[in-house]
Design an enzyme around this catalytic site. Structure first.
Site, PDB file in Angstrom:
ATOM      1  N   TRP A  29       0.568  -1.446  -0.008  1.00  7.09           N
ATOM      2  CA  TRP A  29       0.240   0.112  -0.128  1.00  7.09           C
ATOM      3  C   TRP A  29       0.863   1.392  -0.570  1.00  7.09           C
ATOM      4  O   TRP A  29       2.087   1.262   0.458  1.00  7.09           O
ATOM      5  CB  TRP A  29      -1.299   0.090   1.432  1.00  7.09           C
ATOM      6  CG  TRP A  29      -1.332   0.818   1.299  1.00  7.09           C
ATOM      7  CD1 TRP A  29      -2.588   1.815   0.209  1.00  7.09           C
ATOM      8  CD2 TRP A  29      -1.550   2.469   1.986  1.00  7.09           C
ATOM      9  NE1 TRP A  29      -3.191   2.730   1.253  1.00  7.09           N
ATOM     10  CE2 TRP A  29      -2.670   3.829   1.641  1.00  7.09           C
ATOM     11  CE3 TRP A  29      -0.251   2.438   2.802  1.00  7.09           C
ATOM     12  CZ2 TRP A  29      -2.037   4.057   2.491  1.00  7.09           C
ATOM     13  CZ3 TRP A  29      -0.432   3.450   3.646  1.00  7.09           C
ATOM     14  CH2 TRP A  29      -1.154   5.417   3.752  1.00  7.09           C
ATOM     15  N   ARG A  69      -9.859  -3.707   7.263  1.00  9.83           N
ATOM     16  CA  ARG A  69     -10.895  -2.155   7.267  1.00  9.83           C
ATOM     17  C   ARG A  69     -12.102  -1.987   7.600  1.00  9.83           C
ATOM     18  O   ARG A  69     -13.109  -1.420   7.319  1.00  9.83           O
ATOM     19  CB  ARG A  69     -10.751  -1.213   5.877  1.00  9.83           C
ATOM     20  CG  ARG A  69     -11.019  -0.145   5.905  1.00  9.83           C
ATOM     21  CD  ARG A  69     -10.851   0.836   4.267  1.00  9.83           C
ATOM     22  NE  ARG A  69     -10.885   2.262   4.598  1.00  9.83           N
ATOM     23  CZ  ARG A  69     -10.871   3.059   4.134  1.00  9.83           C
ATOM     24  NH1 ARG A  69     -12.269   2.705   2.504  1.00  9.83           N
ATOM     25  NH2 ARG A  69     -11.213   4.457   4.091  1.00  9.83           N
ATOM     26  N   TRP A  72     -13.882   3.446  -8.601  1.00  3.48           N
ATOM     27  CA  TRP A  72     -15.044   1.974  -8.145  1.00  3.48           C
ATOM     28  C   TRP A  72     -13.403   1.656  -7.012  1.00  3.48           C
ATOM     29  O   TRP A  72     -12.295   1.062  -8.079  1.00  3.48           O
ATOM     30  CB  TRP A  72     -14.999   0.918  -9.610  1.00  3.48           C
ATOM     31  CG  TRP A  72     -15.677   0.000  -9.147  1.00  3.48           C
ATOM     32  CD1 TRP A  72     -14.663  -1.403  -8.057  1.00  3.48           C
ATOM     33  CD2 TRP A  72     -16.463  -1.010  -9.428  1.00  3.48           C
ATOM     34  NE1 TRP A  72     -15.287  -2.607  -7.696  1.00  3.48           N
ATOM     35  CE2 TRP A  72     -16.702  -2.189  -9.292  1.00  3.48           C
ATOM     36  CE3 TRP A  72     -16.991  -0.634 -10.830  1.00  3.48           C
ATOM     37  CZ2 TRP A  72     -17.201  -3.117  -9.127  1.00  3.48           C
ATOM     38  CZ3 TRP A  72     -18.312  -2.255 -11.431  1.00  3.48           C
ATOM     39  CH2 TRP A  72     -18.151  -3.618 -10.501  1.00  3.48           C
ATOM     40  N   ASP A  73     -13.839   1.830  -5.810  1.00  5.87           N
ATOM     41  CA  ASP A  73     -12.663   0.915  -5.030  1.00  5.87           C
ATOM     42  C   ASP A  73     -13.250  -0.125  -4.696  1.00  5.87           C
ATOM     43  O   ASP A  73     -13.999  -1.046  -4.553  1.00  5.87           O
ATOM     44  CB  ASP A  73     -12.877   2.085  -4.028  1.00  5.87           C
ATOM     45  CG  ASP A  73     -11.614   2.772  -2.969  1.00  5.87           C
ATOM     46  OD1 ASP A  73     -11.367   1.440  -3.012  1.00  5.87           O
ATOM     47  OD2 ASP A  73     -11.743   3.338  -2.297  1.00  5.87           O
ATOM     48  N   CYS A  78     -10.130   1.630  -8.122  1.00  6.94           N
ATOM     49  CA  CYS A  78      -9.008   1.201  -7.558  1.00  6.94           C
ATOM     50  C   CYS A  78      -9.295   0.968  -6.393  1.00  6.94           C
ATOM     51  O   CYS A  78     -10.289  -0.036  -6.062  1.00  6.94           O
ATOM     52  CB  CYS A  78      -9.216   3.368  -6.875  1.00  6.94           C
ATOM     53  SG  CYS A  78      -8.679   3.758  -5.343  1.00  6.94           S
ATOM     54  N   ASP A  84      -2.294   5.303  -3.139  1.00  6.21           N
ATOM     55  CA  ASP A  84      -2.792   6.350  -1.852  1.00  6.21           C
ATOM     56  C   ASP A  84      -1.577   6.918  -1.095  1.00  6.21           C
ATOM     57  O   ASP A  84      -1.743   8.535  -0.312  1.00  6.21           O
ATOM     58  CB  ASP A  84      -3.344   5.599  -0.888  1.00  6.21           C
ATOM     59  CG  ASP A  84      -4.881   5.608  -1.122  1.00  6.21           C
ATOM     60  OD1 ASP A  84      -5.639   6.268  -1.969  1.00  6.21           O
ATOM     61  OD2 ASP A  84      -5.509   4.525  -0.188  1.00  6.21           O
TER      62      ASP A  84
HETATM   63  C1  DGJ Z   1      -9.056   4.241  -0.979  1.00  9.52           C
HETATM   64  C2  DGJ Z   1      -8.118   4.693  -2.100  1.00  9.52           C
HETATM   65  O1  DGJ Z   1      -7.895   5.087  -2.816  1.00  9.52           O
HETATM   66  C3  DGJ Z   1      -8.731   6.693  -1.662  1.00  9.52           C
HETATM   67  O2  DGJ Z   1      -8.634   7.455  -2.506  1.00  9.52           O
HETATM   68  C4  DGJ Z   1     -10.225   6.981  -0.837  1.00  9.52           C
HETATM   69  O3  DGJ Z   1     -11.239   6.895  -2.020  1.00  9.52           O
HETATM   70  C5  DGJ Z   1     -10.793   5.751   0.189  1.00  9.52           C
HETATM   71  N1  DGJ Z   1     -10.152   4.101  -0.287  1.00  9.52           N
HETATM   72  C6  DGJ Z   1     -11.824   6.049   0.761  1.00  9.52           C
HETATM   73  O4  DGJ Z   1     -12.116   5.296   1.566  1.00  9.52           O
END
Ligand code: DGJ
Length: 734
Positions: free
Chosen positions: A199, A443, A477-478, A526, A548
């Site tokens: 990460w 998370r 879309w995460d 994402c 991030d």
């Molecule tokens: C992880 C993403 O990488 C961030 O940019 C953001 O959208 C957060 N999640 C939101 O929870």
């Protein structure tokens, strides 16, 4: 481009102006690999390297005592009949045997390129762009057919491959392994490059000498992962960014994968890529088919930059599907680092309005707009608006954003659910979990069972409603956790080995349905930043949030590494606040933009909080990006100087006709009393006269052989004084 079949020798030669790929059957019926590399002349019969003769302790097929698989370069090898290297597939049959013997059944050479049901794949815009060889082999005993697909494109030095198994017998078999590609190279004079991270530090290139035994990378996280990317390179030790041979191997897949290079004791090198066979067990009933993901094999004789150019162009022209394909990307403003989940309509409109004043084109509302989502403990799965924060809903907000002249974008995380959500309370059986065992959280969320179509349908219905009510132009879309307890309560024990792959297929199917229903939406994928940045995702979402980590100097390394395998226009890159939220580092707004330009470009901070001077700079940055984004995003990108171990790094984008180049140079620390320093540019026309913004002119050959002076003894003239400085130089044909 041509696919030539030599009937006499039973060999196939796939070739275009750049590469040749040769395979064929030997006397004992095995499919051998003869050549992959720079284009060579055709001949009636290519000679196999390494397959003649036999040594002690080797085995040979009956009636072919002088031949052994162990010394052969095999196209799609099985284990158990004399080849002791890692096999490419394994089929468990009813009697418990895993040995098969696939022999020639038929072949077809077709114009264009067939799609792969339910999976991402490169495609032709028009059938004249590629030719495909479909080579069918059959195992008589099990009656399983194995179809090997090879596509060669007119314009790229790549071969696209995948494999399909069809059970034509009347008994069920189980596929325990089915890689997408195997490549047996005749020598081991290579280095292996893979892209490693975690990460916030994704896709850092790692180069290892190929010595003996296996080098491999894999994911078992259910996503391609930030840790290892499904893209690897084999390069000659002397290969540089601009010279020498390199072979790229991509898997167009977003789940568990494996890629390896195996140097055997006889001087050959086997490389392969495919779905990870750990926990993979696919029952194939009579009459059913199974298709592997596609793999892309790229050859470059022009170094690593040459390899990147081929895949960037292939992916931009023949993988991405979107109205934004080959279009410049909107400059966006995202509220995540500005507000996290703590916002209401008024605060959002204030941020968006300042963005509009600066010239941004798209406002993106990130996490926190739905369910009871005030922090990451609740709300995922409840895809309806939180009216406490947004009384007029997403539709009301998007109307107001649109009235400002901005497009509206929205964040979603469809594959996840919080235990504290209406969805989970109603359907606890819809998560991946093992009956009777505790659930592992990531998370504080659980993973929905996307291998179950009923779950995908329910999420589709909820999202459809949100998308339909509002005028959305963009979706982020995460996907914020890795998979655990991969077990599906809607499947029998016999089918649990399909869940990882069916999860990915379910996720792809949701993308496909949303894309069909809302064809004008630009999707950005994402996964806690860049944990699912792979070529499979690009088929659905033409851009991906790179990381991030928005600290410009860390980001430069991440984008530099990502550029080896993925187009510049696919990399989500934003200017964020200083001090940076991830590193605490202070970097000027100029350098933050100079890094973010080389991607999709946007802002992720509250522009209201900038000083007037900084805000004026932001306006100028947006004007600059609007002017040059087409060249930056779609020109040829050259890595010039690596950021990993040195104080100065550089990259550049060159317009395809070479008439404009945008070169960026970054310097970490101000050296004290340093010497001269030059950056030799690359990719320019040696005979073209270029002019910089100050009216200074240089021929391309000067810039490429003598270089730009970026530092003299007093160090001050090129950059401002101070650490983390940078400069973007625009060179136009005079
Ligand atoms: C992880 C993403 O990488 C961030 O940019 C953001 O959208 C957060 N999640 C939101 O929870």
């Amino acid at each position: 481009m041509n696919i030539i079949y030599h009937e006499q020798s039973r060999q196939f030669h796939l070739t275009n102006n750049q590469i040749s790929y040769v395979i064929g059957f030997c006397d004992s019926g095995e499919l051998l690999q003869y050549y992959f590399g720079k284009k060579i002349h055709d001949r009636d019969c290519f000679e196999a390297q390494c397959s003649k003769g036999i040594k002690p302790m080797m085995c040979s097929p009956a009636d072919h005592e002088n031949f052994t698989l162990e010394l052969s370069r095999l196209e799609y090898p099985v284990f158990g009949t004399g080849d002791y290297r890692t096999s490419a597939y394994e089929i468990l049959q009813e009697n418990g045997s895993r040995v098969t013997r696939f022999e020639y059944l038929s072949h077809d050479i077709v114009e264009g390129k067939p799609s792969i049901d339910g999976l991402p794949a490169t495609y032709c815009n028009d059938d004249t762009e590629a030719l495909t060889l479909i080579l069918s082999l059959k195992d008589e005993l099990s009656q399983v057919v194995c179809k090997l697909f090879y596509s060669i494109f007119e314009d790229y030095s790549v071969i696209a491959r995948h494999v399909e198994f069809v059970n034509e017998g009347d008994k069920k078999v189980r596929i325990l392994k089915a890689y997408s590609l195997n490549l047996d190279l005749p020598d081991q004079d290579y280095e292996w490059m893979h892209f490693q991270g975690a990460w916030a530090r994704e896709r850092m290139p790692v180069t290892s000498a190929v010595t003996g035994g296996r080098l491999s990378v894999e994911s078992m996280r259910g996503i391609s992962s930030a840790n290892y990317n499904p893209f690897v390179i084999l390069k000659r030790p002397a290969t540089t960014e601009d010279n020498g041979e390199a072979i790229g191997i991509h898997l167009l897949y977003s789940g568990n994968f494996i890629a390896f290079a195996e140097a055997d004791p006889f001087g050959m090198l086997r490389a392969a890529i495919g779905i990870n066979d750990k926990w993979f067990d696919w029952p194939l009933e009579s009459g059913k088919e199974f298709a592997t993901p596609e793999a892309i094999l790229t050859y470059s004789a022009e170094g690593l930059n040459g390899l990147s150019h081929s895949v960037h162009d292939l992916f931009n022209n023949n993988l991405v599907r979107s109205p934004y394909k080959n279009q410049v990307r909107p400059i966006l403003l995202n509220n995540w680092e500005a507000t996290n989940m703590d916002f209401d309509e008024a605060s959002i409109l204030k941020i968006a309005s300042k963005g509009q004043e600066a010239g941004v084109e798209l406002f993106v509302l990130d996490d926190g707009w739905f369910g009871k989502r005030d922090d990451d403990h609740a709300g995922l799965g409840d895809w309806y608006v939180n009216t406490k924060k947004l009384p007029e809903g997403i539709s009301g907000l998007s109307r107001k954003i649109n009235e400002m002249g901005l497009k509206m974008g929205l964040w979603i995380e469809p594959e996840m659910v919080n235990e504290d959500s209406d969805l989970y309370r109603a359907h606890p059986e819809w998560v991946l979990s093992i009956p009777g065992r505790p659930k592992t959280l990531g998370r504080t969320q659980l993973v929905l069972d996307f291998s179950n179509p009923e779950v995908v349908d329910a999420i589709y219905d909820m999202l459809y409603k949100v998308f339909e009510d509002a005028n959305l132009s963009y979706i982020k879309w995460d996907m914020n956790r890795s998979l655990t307890e991969v077990f599906s309560s809607n499947k029998s024990a016999d089918e649990q080995g399909t869940v990882y792959h069916k999860y990915v297929l379910g996720m792809y199917s949701l993308y496909e349905r949303l894309i069909k229903a809302f064809p004008n939406i630009l999707f950005e994928s994402c996964s806690s930043g860049g944990a699912r940045f792979d070529a499979g995702m690009l088929y659905y979402a033409p851009q991906a949030w790179c990381s991030d980590d928005t600290d410009a100097f860390e980001r430069m390394k991440i984008q530099y590494g990502t550029s080896y395998g993925y187009p510049i226009v696919s990399m989500g890159s934003h200017v964020s606040v200083s001090p940076n939220q991830q590193t605490g580092r202070c970097i000027s707004i100029d350098t933050r933009a100079n890094v973010a330009y080389f991607g999709t470009f946007g802002y992720e901070l509250d522009l209201n909080e900038l000083s007037d001077e900084e805000f004026e700079k932001v306006k100028k940055q947006i004007v600059f990006m609007k002017k040059y984004r087409e060249i930056i995003q779609y020109g040829d990108f050259y890595r010039v100087k690596s950021p990993y171990n040195e104080n100065i790094a550089s990259w550049m984008s060159v317009k395809k006709d070479k008439s404009v180049a945008i070169c960026a140079i970054y310097r970490n620390y101000t050296p004290v009393n340093g010497g001269y320093q030059r950056i030799k540019l690359t990719g320019l026309d040696p005979d073209m006269l270029y002019e910089d913004e100050n009216g200074k002119t240089y021929y391309g050959d000067y810039l490429m052989n003598i270089g730009l002076d970026v530092q003299d003894n007093d160090q001050l003239w090129f950059y401002d004084v101070g650490d983390y400085r940078s400069k973007v130089v625009v060179l136009n044909r005079k």
